[in-house]
Design a protein around this motif. Structure first.
Motif, PDB file in Angstrom:
ATOM      1  N   MET A 116     -11.099   9.289   2.407  1.00  9.98           N
ATOM      2  CA  MET A 116     -10.401   8.428   3.364  1.00  9.98           C
ATOM      3  C   MET A 116     -11.137   8.405   4.695  1.00  9.98           C
ATOM      4  SD  MET A 116      -6.620   9.049   5.048  1.00  9.98           S
ATOM      5  CE  MET A 116      -6.300  10.243   3.766  1.00  9.98           C
ATOM      6  N   ARG A 117     -11.552   7.204   5.106  1.00  7.19           N
ATOM      7  CA  ARG A 117     -12.195   7.056   6.413  1.00  7.19           C
ATOM      8  C   ARG A 117     -11.125   6.795   7.465  1.00  7.19           C
ATOM      9  NH1 ARG A 117     -16.696   3.438   3.539  1.00  7.19           N
ATOM     10  NH2 ARG A 117     -14.827   3.004   2.348  1.00  7.19           N
ATOM     11  N   LEU A 118     -11.054   7.633   8.472  1.00  8.98           N
ATOM     12  CA  LEU A 118     -10.042   7.433   9.511  1.00  8.98           C
ATOM     13  C   LEU A 118     -10.588   6.679  10.718  1.00  8.98           C
ATOM     14  CD1 LEU A 118      -8.215  10.881   9.393  1.00  8.98           C
ATOM     15  CD2 LEU A 118      -7.358   8.687   8.579  1.00  8.98           C
ATOM     16  N   GLU A 119     -11.941   6.593  10.816  1.00 11.24           N
ATOM     17  CA  GLU A 119     -12.522   5.941  12.010  1.00 11.24           C
ATOM     18  C   GLU A 119     -11.978   4.526  12.250  1.00 11.24           C
ATOM     19  OE1 GLU A 119     -15.673   6.392   9.433  1.00 11.24           O
ATOM     20  OE2 GLU A 119     -14.139   7.936   9.370  1.00 11.24           O
ATOM     21  N   PRO A 120     -11.746   3.706  11.189  1.00 11.19           N
ATOM     22  CA  PRO A 120     -11.250   2.358  11.474  1.00 11.19           C
ATOM     23  C   PRO A 120      -9.923   2.341  12.232  1.00 11.19           C
ATOM     24  CG  PRO A 120     -12.014   2.499   9.224  1.00 11.19           C
ATOM     25  CD  PRO A 120     -12.016   3.905   9.759  1.00 11.19           C
ATOM     26  N   GLY A 125       0.821  -1.212   0.000  1.00 16.26           N
ATOM     27  CA  GLY A 125       0.000   0.000   0.000  1.00 16.26           C
ATOM     28  C   GLY A 125       0.848   1.253   0.000  1.00 16.26           C
ATOM     29  N   TRP A 126       2.112   1.121  -0.387  1.00 14.70           N
ATOM     30  CA  TRP A 126       3.001   2.272  -0.543  1.00 14.70           C
ATOM     31  C   TRP A 126       2.962   2.767  -1.989  1.00 14.70           C
ATOM     32  CZ3 TRP A 126       7.808   3.657   2.496  1.00 14.70           C
ATOM     33  CH2 TRP A 126       7.721   3.227   3.819  1.00 14.70           C
ATOM     34  N   ILE A 127       3.268   4.038  -2.174  1.00 19.67           N
ATOM     35  CA  ILE A 127       3.623   4.553  -3.494  1.00 19.67           C
ATOM     36  C   ILE A 127       5.098   4.220  -3.694  1.00 19.67           C
ATOM     37  CG2 ILE A 127       4.006   6.658  -4.838  1.00 19.67           C
ATOM     38  CD1 ILE A 127       1.513   7.816  -3.399  1.00 19.67           C
ATOM     39  N   ILE A 128       5.442   3.667  -4.878  1.00 20.47           N
ATOM     40  CA  ILE A 128       6.827   3.249  -5.103  1.00 20.47           C
ATOM     41  C   ILE A 128       7.351   3.867  -6.393  1.00 20.47           C
ATOM     42  CG2 ILE A 128       8.388   1.301  -5.369  1.00 20.47           C
ATOM     43  CD1 ILE A 128       6.193  -0.437  -4.017  1.00 20.47           C
ATOM     44  N   SER A 156      -1.302  11.303   2.131  1.00 17.21           N
ATOM     45  CA  SER A 156      -1.192  10.509   3.363  1.00 17.21           C
ATOM     46  C   SER A 156      -0.971   9.020   3.068  1.00 17.21           C
ATOM     47  CB  SER A 156      -2.418  10.711   4.257  1.00 17.21           C
ATOM     48  OG  SER A 156      -2.309  11.935   4.949  1.00 17.21           O
ATOM     49  N   ILE A 157       0.015   8.781   2.224  1.00 14.53           N
ATOM     50  CA  ILE A 157       0.446   7.416   1.890  1.00 14.53           C
ATOM     51  C   ILE A 157       1.984   7.436   1.912  1.00 14.53           C
ATOM     52  CG2 ILE A 157       0.541   5.643   0.079  1.00 14.53           C
ATOM     53  CD1 ILE A 157      -2.171   6.612  -0.914  1.00 14.53           C
ATOM     54  N   PRO A 158       2.629   6.414   2.508  1.00 13.93           N
ATOM     55  CA  PRO A 158       4.097   6.394   2.492  1.00 13.93           C
ATOM     56  C   PRO A 158       4.633   6.273   1.065  1.00 13.93           C
ATOM     57  CG  PRO A 158       3.213   4.708   3.976  1.00 13.93           C
ATOM     58  CD  PRO A 158       2.057   5.245   3.208  1.00 13.93           C
ATOM     59  N   VAL A 159       5.805   6.848   0.825  1.00 16.35           N
ATOM     60  CA  VAL A 159       6.413   6.796  -0.502  1.00 16.35           C
ATOM     61  C   VAL A 159       7.830   6.236  -0.398  1.00 16.35           C
ATOM     62  CG1 VAL A 159       7.160   8.140  -2.506  1.00 16.35           C
ATOM     63  CG2 VAL A 159       5.066   8.779  -1.315  1.00 16.35           C
ATOM     64  N   ALA A 160       8.129   5.253  -1.238  1.00 15.82           N
ATOM     65  CA  ALA A 160       9.488   4.714  -1.335  1.00 15.82           C
ATOM     66  C   ALA A 160      10.129   5.212  -2.618  1.00 15.82           C
ATOM     67  CB  ALA A 160       9.441   3.188  -1.340  1.00 15.82           C
ATOM     68  N   VAL A 161      11.426   5.500  -2.530  1.00 22.18           N
ATOM     69  CA  VAL A 161      12.207   5.861  -3.711  1.00 22.18           C
ATOM     70  C   VAL A 161      13.300   4.815  -3.853  1.00 22.18           C
ATOM     71  CG1 VAL A 161      13.649   7.600  -4.805  1.00 22.18           C
ATOM     72  CG2 VAL A 161      11.780   8.311  -3.293  1.00 22.18           C
ATOM     73  N   ASP A 189      -7.244   5.257  -2.933  1.00 24.24           N
ATOM     74  CA  ASP A 189      -6.429   6.481  -2.857  1.00 24.24           C
ATOM     75  C   ASP A 189      -5.087   6.290  -3.555  1.00 24.24           C
ATOM     76  OD1 ASP A 189      -8.498   7.591  -1.484  1.00 24.24           O
ATOM     77  OD2 ASP A 189      -7.528   7.546   0.488  1.00 24.24           O
ATOM     78  N   LEU A 190      -4.548   5.085  -3.435  1.00 25.58           N
ATOM     79  CA  LEU A 190      -3.280   4.771  -4.117  1.00 25.58           C
ATOM     80  C   LEU A 190      -3.492   4.843  -5.636  1.00 25.58           C
ATOM     81  CD1 LEU A 190      -0.358   3.840  -3.670  1.00 25.58           C
ATOM     82  CD2 LEU A 190      -1.169   1.507  -3.665  1.00 25.58           C
TER      83      LEU A 190
END
Lengths: 354, 82
Positions: free
Chosen positions: B1-5, A129-132, A156-161, A218-219
């Motif tokens: 994005m749902r943050l509640e979970p 679930g990262w952006i790569i 709000s997603i981690p990103v790897a380079v 979102d990804l």
């Protein structure tokens, strides 16, 4: 300003400009020079970050997750077995929707013991679930790392380079440094002292399914933002009139482009689609490839190379070459002869360049 | 994005009421209970309230029996649910 930098040093320079509040990392070849440079910058006062020495990569990711939860901009780096050891925490970073930036100097994972480059560690990150993003050279390592901080905080997603171990991590090139004023930290939530809330207690019912669904969407949707703001998911090289296309990612792309140039000189209409990002996977671009596709992989499954499977999953039939495992780098001549056989219809479905 | 979970907040039985699966329930002998609060400190579900004597909220009690084990007055017995 132009400087002669290895990709490791280029990543460190980008991190200096992004000014993370907290850096935590454990040394592992070939990533170590990244955090060595950063620790020197912190020591000399050039970089005002908290540098946390940890006892393992698992802890390094734990530290940056904790700091990010409180709203800190964070950075870590690893390779190979370090990533394997950190792997569990990588899931927590993504699932918690925390902006985190990590550099990965891609390297083989034993056995047999080998410190040289391939993409098997990198490809183990696919489902996190990262952006790569995967850089082709030191300049891109710099640009992608700096962008990673902005992109990660946008969604709000981690990103790897990823950079290729040794062929990039330890090879110097001219890099143009881009000085920017990094904007204030953005993230979906912060947990601060005094807040009576627990993050990631055990969930029941549909909670995880919803969270995982949202992360997947979102990804996927971050693709549009990457196209608009962060240089795009792919680079197209001599593809405009091509009948044949080679799909590849990372530093090996440069050699593939050289081989393609040799075939172009002979009048073959062939080009390269270089994947700048493998997550989100550039499925739209891949679906627009010319009819004859060859995927060059540096990581394999039992079926075929990893990227070949993914290109096939987009509905695009492809031939596949698995090359460059554990630092068994193919030469341009070898790649040329492979491409020649591909164009002539003499390449089998999956071949290993042993 | 749902943050509640991602988040949980401290409430009684945040994972829901116990329902019907409890096999044994702790019963306090109010004549023996001294109100010392030992059971209150140990209860992992936080369902015991002690004013003069211990009172157990059976909506959330899971019947683990820790309170019976720690009771200094031997005032708690585990009684089979019907």
């Amino acid at each position: 300003m132009k400087k002669l930098l290895t990709s490791n040093e280029a990543v460190a320079e980008a991190v200096r400009i992004a000014k993370p509040d907290v850096i935590a990392a454990y040394p592992i070849t070939p990533q170590s020079p990244i955090v060595e440079k950063l620790s020197e910058m912190v020591e000399s006062g050039k970089l005002d970050s908290k540098f946390v020495r940890v006892e393992s990569e698992h802890s390094a990711m734990g530290v940056v997750i904790g700091a990010a939860t409180a709203g800190a901009r964070v950075f870590t780096a690893t390779s190979s077995h370090g990533l394997a050891y950190m792997y569990e925490m990588c899931w927590w970073a993504a699932g918690s929707r925390l902006p985190v930036v990590m550099a990965l100097a891609a390297r083989s994972i034993g056995a047999p013991w080998n410190i040289h480059g391939d993409h098997l560690d990198l490809m183990s990150m696919r489902d996190l679930g990262w952006i790569i993003s995967v850089a082709e050279n030191a300049q891109e390592a710099f640009d992608m790392t700096l962008n990673a901080f902005l992109l990660s905080e946008d969604v709000s997603i981690p990103v790897a380079v990823a950079i290729d171990g040794f062929t990039m991590s330890h090879t110097a090139e001219v890099v143009k440094l881009r000085q920017i004023d990094i904007p204030p930290r953005k993230q979906a939530y912060r947990i601060l002292p005094g807040m009576e809330v627990a993050l990631n207690a055990v969930t029941f019912g549909e909670a995880r399914m919803l969270a995982r669904y949202d992360l997947a969407r979102d990804l996927e949707n971050s693709a549009d933002l990457i196209e608009k703001k962060y240089g795009g998911l792919v680079e197209e090289y001599r593809l405009e009139d091509a009948d044949y296309a080679v799909v590849v990612t990372g530093g090996l792309s440069g050699d593939v482009k050289d081989a393609v140039d040799m075939l172009r000189d002979e009048g073959v209409k062939i080009g390269v689609m270089r994947l700048r990002f493998i997550r989100p996977f550039p499925k739209k671009a891949v679906r627009n490839l010319p009819p004859q596709v060859l995927v060059v992989d540096r990581a394999n499954t039992d079926l075929r190379g990893v990227l070949s499977v993914e290109v096939a999953a987009c509905g695009v039939d492809n031939k596949n070459v698995v090359a460059g495992i554990g630092g068994r780098y193919p030469t341009v001549d070898e790649l040329y002869s492979c491409l020649r056989r591909f164009v002539d219809g003499r390449l089998s479905d999956v071949e290993w360049l042993i | 994005m749902r943050l509640e979970p991602l988040f949980s907040r401290a409430t009684a039985g945040s994972a829901g009421e116990t329902g019907s699966w409890r096999n044994f329930k702790p019963v306090v002998d109010l004549k023996k209970c001294s109100g010392c609060k030992e059971c209150f400190y140990y209860c992992p579900e936080g369902v015991i309230e002690v004013r003069d004597v211990a009172r157990i909220d059976y909506r959330f009690c899971k019947g683990c029996g820790v309170c019976q084990m720690v009771c200094r007055q031997k005032a708690i017995t585990m009684v089979q649910e019907e």
